[in-house]
Enzyme design. Structure first.
Site, PDB file in Angstrom:
ATOM      1  N   HIS A 123      -7.805  -0.857   4.516  1.00 31.81           N
ATOM      2  CA  HIS A 123      -8.767  -1.898   4.906  1.00 31.81           C
ATOM      3  C   HIS A 123      -8.704  -2.287   6.373  1.00 31.81           C
ATOM      4  O   HIS A 123      -9.442  -3.174   6.799  1.00 31.81           O
ATOM      5  CB  HIS A 123      -8.548  -3.159   4.062  1.00 31.81           C
ATOM      6  CG  HIS A 123      -7.245  -3.849   4.346  1.00 31.81           C
ATOM      7  ND1 HIS A 123      -6.067  -3.478   3.756  1.00 31.81           N
ATOM      8  CD2 HIS A 123      -6.935  -4.845   5.185  1.00 31.81           C
ATOM      9  CE1 HIS A 123      -5.094  -4.233   4.209  1.00 31.81           C
ATOM     10  NE2 HIS A 123      -5.576  -5.071   5.085  1.00 31.81           N
TER      11      HIS A 123
HETATM   12  N1  UDP Z   1      -1.732  -6.559  -2.707  1.00 34.92           N
HETATM   13  C1  UDP Z   1      -2.182  -7.041  -3.918  1.00 34.92           C
HETATM   14  N2  UDP Z   1      -3.225  -6.398  -4.536  1.00 34.92           N
HETATM   15  C2  UDP Z   1      -3.843  -5.309  -4.011  1.00 34.92           C
HETATM   16  C3  UDP Z   1      -3.373  -4.815  -2.756  1.00 34.92           C
HETATM   17  C4  UDP Z   1      -2.328  -5.467  -2.122  1.00 34.92           C
HETATM   18  O1  UDP Z   1      -1.638  -8.018  -4.439  1.00 34.92           O
HETATM   19  O2  UDP Z   1      -4.785  -4.774  -4.609  1.00 34.92           O
HETATM   20  C5  UDP Z   1      -0.637  -7.288  -2.024  1.00 34.92           C
HETATM   21  C6  UDP Z   1       0.515  -6.423  -1.583  1.00 34.92           C
HETATM   22  O3  UDP Z   1       1.482  -6.295  -2.613  1.00 34.92           O
HETATM   23  C7  UDP Z   1       1.064  -7.180  -0.383  1.00 34.92           C
HETATM   24  C8  UDP Z   1      -0.173  -7.816   0.191  1.00 34.92           C
HETATM   25  O4  UDP Z   1      -1.155  -7.826  -0.832  1.00 34.92           O
HETATM   26  O5  UDP Z   1       1.958  -8.198  -0.781  1.00 34.92           O
HETATM   27  C9  UDP Z   1      -0.628  -7.011   1.390  1.00 34.92           C
HETATM   28  O6  UDP Z   1      -1.820  -7.475   1.817  1.00 34.92           O
HETATM   29  P1  UDP Z   1      -2.799  -6.677   2.764  1.00 34.92           P
HETATM   30  O7  UDP Z   1      -2.585  -5.226   2.611  1.00 34.92           O
HETATM   31  O8  UDP Z   1      -4.144  -7.237   2.493  1.00 34.92           O
HETATM   32  O9  UDP Z   1      -2.391  -7.201   4.193  1.00 34.92           O
HETATM   33  P2  UDP Z   1      -1.528  -6.691   5.408  1.00 34.92           P
HETATM   34  O10 UDP Z   1      -0.100  -6.694   4.954  1.00 34.92           O
HETATM   35  O11 UDP Z   1      -2.032  -5.356   5.786  1.00 34.92           O
HETATM   36  O12 UDP Z   1      -1.779  -7.690   6.481  1.00 34.92           O
END
Ligand code: UDP
Length: 357
Positions: free
Chosen positions: A203
């Site tokens: 994403h």
């Molecule tokens: N996550 C979730 N459901 C999903 C995908 C990710 O609960 O379908 C959780 C994942 O375990 C982690 C967090 O969301 O704790 C990560 O979020 P994201 O990838 O949106 O953000 P980033 O870490 O890239 O900022």
């Protein structure tokens, strides 16, 4: 002590799960949800599943460019902080909500504590990198997940106090990953067998906003040699639909699409995947903690320790490199990189020590 905590997107709900309840045992917290992620499956699901307190304030600010969104958040958070006069404002990570919360507090002369301070991808094209750097330089207390983050901050000569507390996401992973290993339902629902599928998330703006990059992402997913579970982030879903490419993934027999999953179902799929393929920040760490090899669809990462440890490979959107990385056998060792699972308690005590009274 009275703390205003500002959160807004999915990983910030996960991070708050490690801190808010502990904080409230001895202090007052006002939890503000900016609304950056407004879909229930990206926000309120974590209130139910992870015991994050229901936010006392919902600002419902989402959409627009990063600049515009940050400006609207600032306009709402400025008066809120001035009115509440907390002893500190607590912010997490690297989003527009992080920067807006930090800047609104600093302008109101309220001390700022930044959790997950000091992480750097050194890629200023990423909006997240700008948010990290700016928030670190306006914070009074910089709480780092790992020693390398503290080194980055010292090199940048930040003004605030720097402390390594460990990673709050590790606290949550330690709590939920063992249970997730027993949970077959999410695998059964998607028709996959333990150890025989890749779990995918994608994403990042840099991967999905530019049609040429998005096409490379689609081609990479279509080339995967084993079942791939892809919970679709709303941003990615929208970009795929706009480009007319969602149907290619829907029709690929090895691709299992789903809406974004709750933390428990996602973790159940993560801990038993053959490998993780992602451009997320937090998920790189969670894969490492679960002992699942990670292939990261970026050319930089702020979680460099996972790469140095041999458990994470950066492949950008190069399909051949991704396929080769998926073949790799991970090393036998998996040292503790991001703390012992008690970062939340250290965050609370450090904030109290620094700002109470
Ligand atoms: N996550 C979730 N459901 C999903 C995908 C990710 O609960 O379908 C959780 C994942 O375990 C982690 C967090 O969301 O704790 C990560 O979020 P994201 O990838 O949106 O953000 P980033 O870490 O890239 O900022």
């Amino acid at each position: 002590m009275k703390v205003v905590t500002v959160i807004g997107n999915r990983p910030q709900f996960v991070k708050a799960a490690a801190v808010s309840r502990l904080l409230r045992e001895e202090h007052d917290e006002l939890l503000v949800h900016t609304g950056q992620h407004h879909d229930d499956e990206l926000s309120t699901v974590f209130v139910t599943e992870l015991g994050v307190p229901r936010p006392e304030r919902e600002l419902s600010i989402h959409g627009g460019s990063n600049t515009e969104q940050t400006a609207r958040m600032l306009a709402a958070l400025g008066p809120l902080v001035a009115e509440e006069r907390p002893d500190a404002v607590l912010v997490y990570g690297d989003t527009n909500s992080t920067l807006a919360g930090g800047l609104a507090a600093a302008q109101a002369h309220v001390p700022v504590a930044h959790v997950e301070a000091g992480m750097r991808s050194f890629d200023r094209r990423m909006p997240e990198e700008l948010n990290r750097v700016l928030t670190d330089h306006l914070s009074d207390l910089l709480l780092c997940p790992a020693p390398a983050a503290a080194e980055n901050l010292r090199a940048e000569r930040v003004a605030g106090a720097v402390e390594v507390v460990g990673d709050v996401m590790v606290d949550v992973a330690h709590l939920f990953q063992p249970r997730a290993r027993e949970d077959d339902a999410p695998l059964e629902a998607l028709g996959v067998t333990p150890g025989e599928y890749v779990l995918v998330t994608a994403h990042r703006a840099g991967n999905v906003d530019d049609p040429a990059r998005l096409r490379r992402l689609v081609d990479l997913l279509l080339a995967l040699p084993l079942p791939a579970v892809l919970p679709l982030h709303p941003r990615t879903d929208a970009r795929l639909r706009a480009a007319g490419w969602l149907s290619e993934l829907e029709q690929a027999p090895h691709v299992r699409l789903s809406p974004p999953l709750g933390y428990l179902a996602f973790t159940a799929l993560l801990v038993r995947a053959r490998a993780m393929l992602t451009d997320s920040g937090g998920v790189q760490k969670e894969a490492y903690l679960a002992g699942v090899p990670c292939v990261t669809m970026r050319d930089t990462t702020e979680w460099t320790e996972t790469v140095d440890a041999g458990w994470n490979v950066l492949v950008d959107l190069d399909a051949q490199a991704a396929l080769a990385a998926l073949e790799r056998t991970p090393p036998p060792d998996r040292p503790e990189l991001y703390g012992d699972g008690h970062a939340g308690a250290r965050v609370v005590s450090s904030v109290a020590r620094s700002f109470a009274g």
